[in-house]
Design a protein around this motif. Structure first.
Motif, PDB file in Angstrom:
ATOM      1  N   HIS A  37      -8.309 -15.571  22.548  1.00  0.00           N
ATOM      2  CA  HIS A  37      -8.159 -15.150  23.946  1.00  0.00           C
ATOM      3  C   HIS A  37      -7.048 -14.113  24.086  1.00  0.00           C
ATOM      4  CE1 HIS A  37      -8.195 -15.500  28.331  1.00  0.00           C
ATOM      5  NE2 HIS A  37      -6.868 -15.606  28.285  1.00  0.00           N
ATOM      6  N   ILE A  38      -5.921 -14.321  23.415  1.00  0.00           N
ATOM      7  CA  ILE A  38      -4.791 -13.402  23.593  1.00  0.00           C
ATOM      8  C   ILE A  38      -4.937 -12.132  22.750  1.00  0.00           C
ATOM      9  CG2 ILE A  38      -3.231 -15.311  24.136  1.00  0.00           C
ATOM     10  CD1 ILE A  38      -2.038 -15.065  21.356  1.00  0.00           C
ATOM     11  N   SER A  39      -5.777 -12.169  21.720  1.00  0.00           N
ATOM     12  CA  SER A  39      -5.887 -11.033  20.809  1.00  0.00           C
ATOM     13  C   SER A  39      -7.219 -10.303  20.876  1.00  0.00           C
ATOM     14  CB  SER A  39      -5.677 -11.503  19.371  1.00  0.00           C
ATOM     15  OG  SER A  39      -6.747 -12.358  18.964  1.00  0.00           O
ATOM     16  N   ASP A  40      -8.254 -11.009  21.348  1.00  0.00           N
ATOM     17  CA  ASP A  40      -9.628 -10.514  21.307  1.00  0.00           C
ATOM     18  C   ASP A  40     -10.071 -10.238  19.862  1.00  0.00           C
ATOM     19  OD1 ASP A  40     -12.027 -10.003  22.601  1.00  0.00           O
ATOM     20  OD2 ASP A  40     -11.662  -7.841  22.716  1.00  0.00           O
ATOM     21  N   VAL A  41      -9.476 -10.988  18.933  1.00  0.00           N
ATOM     22  CA  VAL A  41      -9.827 -10.911  17.515  1.00  0.00           C
ATOM     23  C   VAL A  41     -10.636 -12.150  17.143  1.00  0.00           C
ATOM     24  CG1 VAL A  41      -8.935 -10.970  15.140  1.00  0.00           C
ATOM     25  CG2 VAL A  41      -7.833  -9.521  16.860  1.00  0.00           C
ATOM     26  N   ARG A  42     -11.796 -11.953  16.533  1.00  0.00           N
ATOM     27  CA  ARG A  42     -12.630 -13.070  16.095  1.00  0.00           C
ATOM     28  C   ARG A  42     -11.987 -13.718  14.865  1.00  0.00           C
ATOM     29  NH1 ARG A  42     -18.080 -14.916  17.092  1.00  0.00           N
ATOM     30  NH2 ARG A  42     -18.635 -16.336  15.400  1.00  0.00           N
ATOM     31  N   ILE A  43     -11.692 -15.017  14.959  1.00  0.00           N
ATOM     32  CA  ILE A  43     -11.135 -15.759  13.832  1.00  0.00           C
ATOM     33  C   ILE A  43     -12.297 -16.266  12.976  1.00  0.00           C
ATOM     34  CG2 ILE A  43      -9.763 -17.747  13.118  1.00  0.00           C
ATOM     35  CD1 ILE A  43      -8.141 -15.466  14.384  1.00  0.00           C
ATOM     36  N   ASP A  44     -12.367 -15.771  11.740  1.00  0.00           N
ATOM     37  CA  ASP A  44     -13.474 -16.138  10.848  1.00  0.00           C
ATOM     38  C   ASP A  44     -13.245 -17.479  10.160  1.00  0.00           C
ATOM     39  OD1 ASP A  44     -15.113 -13.563  10.916  1.00  0.00           O
ATOM     40  OD2 ASP A  44     -13.133 -12.809  10.362  1.00  0.00           O
TER      41      ASP A  44
ATOM     42  N   GLU B 143       4.741  -5.557  25.475  1.00  0.00           N
ATOM     43  CA  GLU B 143       3.724  -4.507  25.614  1.00  0.00           C
ATOM     44  C   GLU B 143       4.383  -3.127  25.688  1.00  0.00           C
ATOM     45  OE1 GLU B 143       0.778  -5.037  25.098  1.00  0.00           O
ATOM     46  OE2 GLU B 143       0.440  -7.147  25.495  1.00  0.00           O
ATOM     47  N   PRO B 144       3.710  -2.118  25.180  1.00  0.00           N
ATOM     48  CA  PRO B 144       2.315  -2.111  24.703  1.00  0.00           C
ATOM     49  C   PRO B 144       2.156  -2.431  23.214  1.00  0.00           C
ATOM     50  CG  PRO B 144       3.138   0.119  24.732  1.00  0.00           C
ATOM     51  CD  PRO B 144       4.273  -0.739  25.229  1.00  0.00           C
ATOM     52  N   GLN B 145       3.284  -2.768  22.546  1.00  0.00           N
ATOM     53  CA  GLN B 145       3.219  -2.956  21.092  1.00  0.00           C
ATOM     54  C   GLN B 145       2.242  -4.063  20.677  1.00  0.00           C
ATOM     55  OE1 GLN B 145       5.986  -2.872  22.951  1.00  0.00           O
ATOM     56  NE2 GLN B 145       7.724  -1.934  21.849  1.00  0.00           N
ATOM     57  N   ALA B 146       2.258  -5.188  21.420  1.00  0.00           N
ATOM     58  CA  ALA B 146       1.382  -6.307  21.048  1.00  0.00           C
ATOM     59  C   ALA B 146      -0.088  -5.911  21.133  1.00  0.00           C
ATOM     60  CB  ALA B 146       1.666  -7.512  21.941  1.00  0.00           C
ATOM     61  N   SER B 147      -0.449  -5.212  22.204  1.00  0.00           N
ATOM     62  CA  SER B 147      -1.836  -4.785  22.355  1.00  0.00           C
ATOM     63  C   SER B 147      -2.234  -3.793  21.263  1.00  0.00           C
ATOM     64  CB  SER B 147      -2.047  -4.147  23.738  1.00  0.00           C
ATOM     65  OG  SER B 147      -1.918  -5.125  24.751  1.00  0.00           O
ATOM     66  N   ARG B 148      -1.302  -2.929  20.882  1.00  0.00           N
ATOM     67  CA  ARG B 148      -1.578  -1.971  19.806  1.00  0.00           C
ATOM     68  C   ARG B 148      -1.793  -2.682  18.474  1.00  0.00           C
ATOM     69  NH1 ARG B 148       3.260   2.251  21.439  1.00  0.00           N
ATOM     70  NH2 ARG B 148       2.193   3.271  23.199  1.00  0.00           N
ATOM     71  N   LEU B 149      -1.023  -3.730  18.257  1.00  0.00           N
ATOM     72  CA  LEU B 149      -1.178  -4.502  17.013  1.00  0.00           C
ATOM     73  C   LEU B 149      -2.555  -5.142  16.950  1.00  0.00           C
ATOM     74  CD1 LEU B 149      -0.199  -5.934  14.444  1.00  0.00           C
ATOM     75  CD2 LEU B 149       0.848  -7.679  15.915  1.00  0.00           C
ATOM     76  N   TRP B 150      -2.949  -5.850  18.008  1.00  0.00           N
ATOM     77  CA  TRP B 150      -4.256  -6.528  18.002  1.00  0.00           C
ATOM     78  C   TRP B 150      -5.393  -5.516  17.942  1.00  0.00           C
ATOM     79  CZ3 TRP B 150      -3.312 -10.848  16.230  1.00  0.00           C
ATOM     80  CH2 TRP B 150      -2.378 -11.745  16.741  1.00  0.00           C
ATOM     81  N   LYS B 151      -5.227  -4.365  18.552  1.00  0.00           N
ATOM     82  CA  LYS B 151      -6.258  -3.327  18.492  1.00  0.00           C
ATOM     83  C   LYS B 151      -6.446  -2.840  17.049  1.00  0.00           C
ATOM     84  CE  LYS B 151      -7.564   1.088  20.689  1.00  0.00           C
ATOM     85  NZ  LYS B 151      -7.691   1.964  19.509  1.00  0.00           N
ATOM     86  N   ALA B 152      -5.347  -2.666  16.331  1.00  0.00           N
ATOM     87  CA  ALA B 152      -5.428  -2.248  14.934  1.00  0.00           C
ATOM     88  C   ALA B 152      -6.131  -3.305  14.081  1.00  0.00           C
ATOM     89  CB  ALA B 152      -4.025  -1.972  14.392  1.00  0.00           C
ATOM     90  N   ILE B 153      -5.868  -4.569  14.388  1.00  0.00           N
ATOM     91  CA  ILE B 153      -6.536  -5.651  13.655  1.00  0.00           C
ATOM     92  C   ILE B 153      -8.028  -5.652  13.968  1.00  0.00           C
ATOM     93  CG2 ILE B 153      -6.724  -8.155  13.404  1.00  0.00           C
ATOM     94  CD1 ILE B 153      -4.206  -7.023  12.136  1.00  0.00           C
ATOM     95  N   ARG B 154      -8.368  -5.525  15.248  1.00  0.00           N
ATOM     96  CA  ARG B 154      -9.773  -5.527  15.644  1.00  0.00           C
ATOM     97  C   ARG B 154     -10.553  -4.379  15.001  1.00  0.00           C
ATOM     98  NH1 ARG B 154      -7.640  -6.466  20.756  1.00  0.00           N
ATOM     99  NH2 ARG B 154      -7.983  -4.281  21.359  1.00  0.00           N
ATOM    100  N   GLU B 155      -9.931  -3.218  14.951  1.00  0.00           N
ATOM    101  CA  GLU B 155     -10.614  -2.029  14.466  1.00  0.00           C
ATOM    102  C   GLU B 155     -10.410  -1.799  12.974  1.00  0.00           C
ATOM    103  OE1 GLU B 155      -9.333   1.150  16.973  1.00  0.00           O
ATOM    104  OE2 GLU B 155     -10.325   0.327  18.767  1.00  0.00           O
ATOM    105  N   ASP B 156      -9.664  -2.713  12.338  1.00  0.00           N
ATOM    106  CA  ASP B 156      -9.447  -2.649  10.892  1.00  0.00           C
ATOM    107  C   ASP B 156      -8.813  -1.322  10.490  1.00  0.00           C
ATOM    108  OD1 ASP B 156      -9.484  -3.750   8.367  1.00  0.00           O
ATOM    109  OD2 ASP B 156     -11.508  -3.065   7.892  1.00  0.00           O
ATOM    110  N   THR B 157      -7.764  -0.945  11.244  1.00  0.00           N
ATOM    111  CA  THR B 157      -7.039   0.296  10.965  1.00  0.00           C
ATOM    112  C   THR B 157      -5.591  -0.037  10.639  1.00  0.00           C
ATOM    113  OG1 THR B 157      -6.532   0.605  13.323  1.00  0.00           O
ATOM    114  CG2 THR B 157      -8.541   1.643  12.473  1.00  0.00           C
ATOM    115  N   GLY B 158      -4.825   0.972  10.276  1.00  0.00           N
ATOM    116  CA  GLY B 158      -3.428   0.768   9.931  1.00  0.00           C
ATOM    117  C   GLY B 158      -2.599   0.320  11.119  1.00  0.00           C
TER     118      GLY B 158
END
Length: 362
Positions: free
Chosen positions: A175-182, A335-350
Motif C-alpha cells: 500500500h505504501i510503496s505500490d510495489v508487488r511483493i513476490d 517526500e519526495p525522496q521516498a516516492s522516488r525510491l519506490w518508483k525506482a523499485i517499481r520500474e527496476d531502475t537505478g
C-alpha cells in the motif's frame, strides 16, 4: 595309463552328484555379501537422504499470500525482477523469551523489515530498510483473531505484525510503496541465533565502541567474531549508537546482513555435508515463507537463480524519513525522496542519488 587316469578323472567330474541347492563357493559367498552390503548402504543412504529432506521440509512454515491478500494488489513487474519482504520477528515468548533484552510479554512485533529488490539477471540487489517506528496508513486487513480490521492512519509500522500478522504487513508495504511483493521471508530471533552459531559466528567491524545495557552488547571499536547471542544483540542494539533511535540500528542490521551473506559464501559447505545440514536445519527452523518458497525444492530453485548474486553487489538503503512533527519519537516518509525510491523499485531502475544521500531530515 595316463590316458585312463585322465578319463577316469573326467568321468568322475562329470558324474559327480550336483551340489545342494543354495550351496556356493567361498568366492561366491564373499561376492554376495559384498553386493548385499553395498545394497544396504545405498538403501540406508537413500533413507537418510529422504529423512533429512523430510525433516528439513517439515521445519518450514508458509503462508499463501495470494489467498490471504486476494487480487487487489500491485501489478507484477514485467521485467522479471523480484521483490522480497524480509521480516525479523520479535515474539518475546517461547524460545525467544529473554533474548537480547526487551520485555517478555508475549506480544509479536516485526523488529526488522527490509524490501529486497533483485533486478532481472539476478546479479545485484537493493535492500530497503523500513524503520519500525515509521507512521504508515494500514489498509483493511484481517486481524489475528479472524475479525475484520478497518483501515487506520498514523499506525506505527511494527505494530501491524502484532495486530494482524504477516499477510497484513505485506499488504501494508504494498500500500505504501505500490510495489508487488513476490515473496515473504520471516526469521524469528531464536532461529537467527541458532543460524549464526551453526555458521561458527559472523565477523563484523565497527568504527565506534558500542555499550548498550539494554541489549547486552559491549564491543570496542574494531573487528569482532560474534556468536549467536552477540549477533542478536548487535542487530537489536540502538541505545548504544547514534541518537538511540531505531534509525541507528538499521545501519547495523544492514551491515550484519552483508557480513552473514559473505560468511555463507566463504564457507565450503559442499565440502562438509554435516555442517551444511546443521546450517540448513537452523535456517529452516527459523523461517516462515510464502507458499511460493514453502518447500526445499522451491527454496533450492530460487537459491540457484541467485547464484550469480555477489554480496558485494547488494546495496543497502534506508527508506528516507523525517521526524514526525506531532510526535518526535516517530518518523514519517520523507517526500519526495521516498516516492522516488519506490518508483525506482517499481520500474527496476537505478536508485536516484538524492535518495542514496538522504537519511533523515528535520
Amino acid at each position: 595309463m595316463p590316458h585312463a587316469v585322465d578319463t577316469d578323472h573326467e568321468a568322475a567330474t562329470v558324474n559327480a552328484p550336483p551340489k545342494a541347492r543354495g550351496s556356493r563357493t567361498r568366492g561366491q559367498r564373499i561376492r554376495r555379501i559384498v553386493a548385499w552390503t553395498l545394497l544396504v548402504l545405498v538403501l540406508l543412504a537413500g533413507g537418510t537422504a529422504w529423512w533429512a529432506y523430510a525433516h528439513l521440509n517439515s521445519n518450514l512454515t508458509s503462508i499463501d499470500l495470494d489467498q490471504e491478500l486476494g487480487p487487489d494488489r500491485p501489478e507484477k513487474l514485467a521485467t522479471g525482477a523480484k521483490d522480497i519482504l524480509v521480516l525479523g520477528s520479535d515474539s518475546r515468548s517461547g524460545a525467544n523469551k529473554g533474548l537480547a533484552g526487551g520485555n517478555t510479554g508475549g506480544t509479536a512485533r516485526s523488529d526488522t523489515a527490509m524490501v529486497i529488490h533483485i533486478p532481472e539477471g539476478r546479479r545485484s540487489a537493493v535492500a530497503v530498510s523500513i524503520p519500525r517506528d515509521t507512521l504508515v496508513t494500514r489498509p483493511d486487513c484481517t486481524a489475528r483473531d479472524g475479525s475484520a480490521l478497518p483501515s487506520a492512519k498514523r499506525v506505527m509500522f511494527n505494530s501491524v505484525y502484532t495486530t494482524a500478522g504477516p499477510a497484513c504487513v505485506v499488504k501494508t508495504v504494498e500500500h505504501i510503496s505500490d510495489v508487488r511483493i513476490d515473496h515473504y521471508v520471516e526469521v524469528d530471533f531464536a532461529g537467527f541465533q541458532d543460524l549464526v552459531d551453526s555458521l561458527g559466528g559472523v565477523t563484523v567491524t565497527i568504527d565506534k565502541t558500542i555499550h548498550d545495557t539494554s541489549s547486552g552488547l559491549d564491543l570496542e571499536a574494531g573487528t569482532h567474531r560474534l556468536d549467536g547471542t552477540e549477533s542478536l544483540a548487535f542487530v537489536r542494539t540502538r541505545h548504544g549508537i547514534g541518537d538511540g533511535s531505531d534509525l541507528g540500528r538499521i545501519g547495523l542490521q544492514q551491515q550484519f546482513l552483508l557480513a552473514t551473506l559473505d560468511e555463507i559464501k566463504r564457507q565450503d559447505l559442499l565440502g562438509s555435508p554435516a555442517k551444511a545440514y546443521r546450517i540448513a536445519d537452523s535456517a529452516t527452523r527459523s523461517l516462515t515463507t510464502d507458499s511460493g518458497l514453502g518447500s526445499l525444492v522451491k527454496l533450492g530453485d530460487f537459491g540457484r537463480s541467485l547464484k550469480g548474486l555477489d554480496p558485494g553487489n547488494l546495496r543497502t538503503v534506508m527508506l528516507p524519513v523525517a521526524y514526525d512533527k506531532v510526535d518526535p519519537n516517530r518518523v514519517v516518509a520523507a517526500e519526495p525522496q521516498a516516492s522516488r525510491l519506490w518508483k525506482a523499485i517499481r520500474e527496476d531502475t537505478g536508485i536516484p542519488r538524492s535518495v542514496l544521500e538522504s537519511t533523515t531530515s528535520d
